[in-house]
Write a protein that holds these residues in place. Structure first.
Motif, PDB file in Angstrom:
ATOM      1  N   ARG A 197      62.637  71.467  84.438  1.00  0.00           N
ATOM      2  CA  ARG A 197      62.472  70.886  86.061  1.00  0.00           C
ATOM      3  C   ARG A 197      61.246  69.953  86.293  1.00  0.00           C
ATOM      4  O   ARG A 197      61.262  68.851  87.004  1.00  0.00           O
ATOM      5  N   ALA A 198      60.152  70.673  85.910  1.00  0.00           N
ATOM      6  CA  ALA A 198      58.899  69.922  85.934  1.00  0.00           C
ATOM      7  C   ALA A 198      58.839  68.428  85.297  1.00  0.00           C
ATOM      8  O   ALA A 198      58.485  67.526  85.876  1.00  0.00           O
ATOM      9  N   THR A 199      59.512  68.756  84.010  1.00  0.00           N
ATOM     10  CA  THR A 199      59.520  67.294  83.237  1.00  0.00           C
ATOM     11  C   THR A 199      60.495  66.104  83.912  1.00  0.00           C
ATOM     12  O   THR A 199      59.836  65.062  84.341  1.00  0.00           O
ATOM     13  N   TYR A 200      61.535  66.513  84.466  1.00  0.00           N
ATOM     14  CA  TYR A 200      62.095  65.529  85.466  1.00  0.00           C
ATOM     15  C   TYR A 200      61.568  65.176  86.750  1.00  0.00           C
ATOM     16  O   TYR A 200      61.548  64.104  87.105  1.00  0.00           O
ATOM     17  N   ALA A 201      60.794  66.117  87.423  1.00  0.00           N
ATOM     18  CA  ALA A 201      60.053  65.795  88.430  1.00  0.00           C
ATOM     19  C   ALA A 201      59.091  64.766  88.157  1.00  0.00           C
ATOM     20  O   ALA A 201      58.696  63.876  89.088  1.00  0.00           O
ATOM     21  N   LEU A 202      58.077  65.184  87.119  1.00  0.00           N
ATOM     22  CA  LEU A 202      57.147  64.148  86.786  1.00  0.00           C
ATOM     23  C   LEU A 202      57.743  63.039  86.360  1.00  0.00           C
ATOM     24  O   LEU A 202      57.022  61.809  86.904  1.00  0.00           O
ATOM     25  N   GLY A 203      58.794  62.532  85.829  1.00  0.00           N
ATOM     26  CA  GLY A 203      59.300  61.355  85.617  1.00  0.00           C
ATOM     27  C   GLY A 203      60.050  60.691  86.463  1.00  0.00           C
ATOM     28  O   GLY A 203      59.772  59.454  86.828  1.00  0.00           O
ATOM     29  N   ASN A 204      60.645  61.424  87.756  1.00  0.00           N
ATOM     30  CA  ASN A 204      60.936  60.767  88.925  1.00  0.00           C
ATOM     31  C   ASN A 204      59.854  60.252  89.888  1.00  0.00           C
ATOM     32  O   ASN A 204      60.036  59.128  90.497  1.00  0.00           O
ATOM     33  N   ASN A 205      59.001  61.245  90.028  1.00  0.00           N
ATOM     34  CA  ASN A 205      57.849  60.908  91.200  1.00  0.00           C
ATOM     35  C   ASN A 205      56.641  61.592  90.741  1.00  0.00           C
ATOM     36  O   ASN A 205      56.468  62.941  91.135  1.00  0.00           O
ATOM     37  N   PRO A 206      55.681  61.275  90.086  1.00  0.00           N
ATOM     38  CA  PRO A 206      54.445  61.981  89.766  1.00  0.00           C
ATOM     39  C   PRO A 206      53.642  62.281  90.958  1.00  0.00           C
ATOM     40  O   PRO A 206      53.338  63.457  90.753  1.00  0.00           O
ATOM     41  N   ARG A 207      53.512  61.885  91.754  1.00  0.00           N
ATOM     42  CA  ARG A 207      52.757  62.146  92.866  1.00  0.00           C
ATOM     43  C   ARG A 207      53.235  63.273  93.624  1.00  0.00           C
ATOM     44  O   ARG A 207      52.540  64.273  93.835  1.00  0.00           O
ATOM     45  N   ALA A 208      54.721  63.258  93.953  1.00  0.00           N
ATOM     46  CA  ALA A 208      55.219  64.251  94.268  1.00  0.00           C
ATOM     47  C   ALA A 208      55.458  65.710  93.553  1.00  0.00           C
ATOM     48  O   ALA A 208      55.464  66.653  94.003  1.00  0.00           O
ATOM     49  N   ALA A 209      55.440  65.298  92.302  1.00  0.00           N
ATOM     50  CA  ALA A 209      55.526  66.678  91.428  1.00  0.00           C
ATOM     51  C   ALA A 209      54.235  67.277  91.097  1.00  0.00           C
ATOM     52  O   ALA A 209      53.885  68.526  91.260  1.00  0.00           O
ATOM     53  N   VAL A 210      52.908  66.265  91.398  1.00  0.00           N
ATOM     54  CA  VAL A 210      51.777  67.169  91.367  1.00  0.00           C
ATOM     55  C   VAL A 210      51.689  67.817  92.813  1.00  0.00           C
ATOM     56  O   VAL A 210      51.068  69.011  92.940  1.00  0.00           O
TER      57      VAL A 210
END
Length: 323
Positions: A197-210
């Motif tokens: 889930r973190a991988t997909y989140a980082l790929g979709n929107n790095p700022r939001a993932a952080v």
């Protein structure tokens, strides 16, 4: 047509891409049988799938980094170096095989981690970082082996490694069993774990993932390390399959691994895609090459076919996102 479409299952675009990749593989098998009767013979299908498994292993790592919008151009010489390390460390002895396998996989992980660190900590573009690393590894290999003239360079793979590449269990090649395990594990990791889930989140929107608590730098390093691991694993399988390491044995797997990821429906900009589709993409590419060989097509036609397929799919997927 519209009336028929409403009875189809409602799947996300990413899931439909997996379906497309699987259908493409099946259609190519049928085309192969049409142009060359006997193409669907069990022995030929097994051979195609085993060869596809090598592409699929490299593509597993490539899938991880592309899911975060990256790319790994160092896989050719990570694979090649891994094969050479396995052969020269084991010297063809089963007793030394565990150490040789560990050293090979460790090399892949280490190189991948350095790639990830360069991208995550120093902000080096992935294309530049991994391409430079590919050149560095090539130079180190040629330097340490004296241009591949060292006595140990001609050593054979240990019998246990060769049996893994050529053996069978319940009538199914061991190489395919290994790939099935990889498909299940990678798919599970991406689908049901926090890491995925973190991988997909980082790929979709790095700022939001952080902002959501994802350790972007640490995750990037881990994903590139995984890419190095799978490239080295493919090197082990290839040297077991061929018996010996050779210079340039990893070169064909850069383009094909990226092509398999694209054909499998993974968004080249990151954030979307499934490894199951990538596996089907690896099979599709291998079947395509086999069909072209059956038609006695020259090598340049294969390269053109690769490019046309990738561009066509990118255009199709791009239009899909617009609708």
């Amino acid at each position: 047509m519209k009336a028929a479409m409403k009875y189809l299952p409602r799947l996300a675009p990413e899931s439909w891409r997996v379906v497309y990749a699987i259908v493409a593989a099946i259609v190519l098998f049928l085309i192969g049988e049409a142009v060359h009767p006997g193409f669907l013979g069990l022995a030929n299908v097994e051979t195609i799938l085993v060869i596809a498994s090598f592409v699929g292993l490299v593509a597993a790592g490539q899938c991880f980094v592309i899911l975060i919008g990256g790319i790994d151009l160092s896989v050719p010489w990570v694979l090649n170096a891994g094969a050479i390390v396995l052969a020269t460390t084991s010297m063809g002895l089963d007793a030394r095989a565990p150490l040789a396998v560990a050293a090979t996989l460790g090399l892949g992980i280490a190189v991948g981690a350095v790639n990830g660190a360069g991208v995550a900590w120093f902000g080096i573009p992935a294309v530049v970082m991994t391409l430079a690393m590919n050149g560095i590894i090539e130079g180190l290999v040629l330097g340490f082996t004296g241009g591949f003239t060292c006595a140990a360079c001609s050593a054979y793979a240990p019998p246990v490694v060769q049996s893994l590449a050529h053996g069978a269990l319940l009538g199914v090649p061991d190489a395919l069993w290994l790939w099935v395990v990889v498909i299940v594990l990678v798919s599970a990791v991406l689908s049901i774990t926090r890491f995925g889930r973190a991988t997909y989140a980082l790929g979709n929107n790095p700022r939001a993932a952080v902002l959501a608590g994802v350790d972007a730098r640490g995750l990037t390093i881990m994903l590139y390390a995984a890419s190095g691991f799978f490239a080295a694993l493919a090197g082990i399988m290839l040297v077991g399959f061929g018996g010996q390491a050779s210079l340039g044995m990893g070169d064909p797997y850069l383009f094909t691994s990226i092509a398999a990821v694209v054909i499998g429906g993974v968004n080249i900009l990151g954030g979307r895609g499934h490894y199951l589709g990538v596996a089907a993409g690896a099979v599709s590419l291998t079947v395509l090459v086999s069909v072209l060989l059956a038609l006695n097509m020259p090598d340049y036609v294969r390269s053109i076919a690769y490019g046309v397929v990738i561009l066509a799919l990118l255009l199709a997927y791009g239009r899909e996102t617009e609708t």
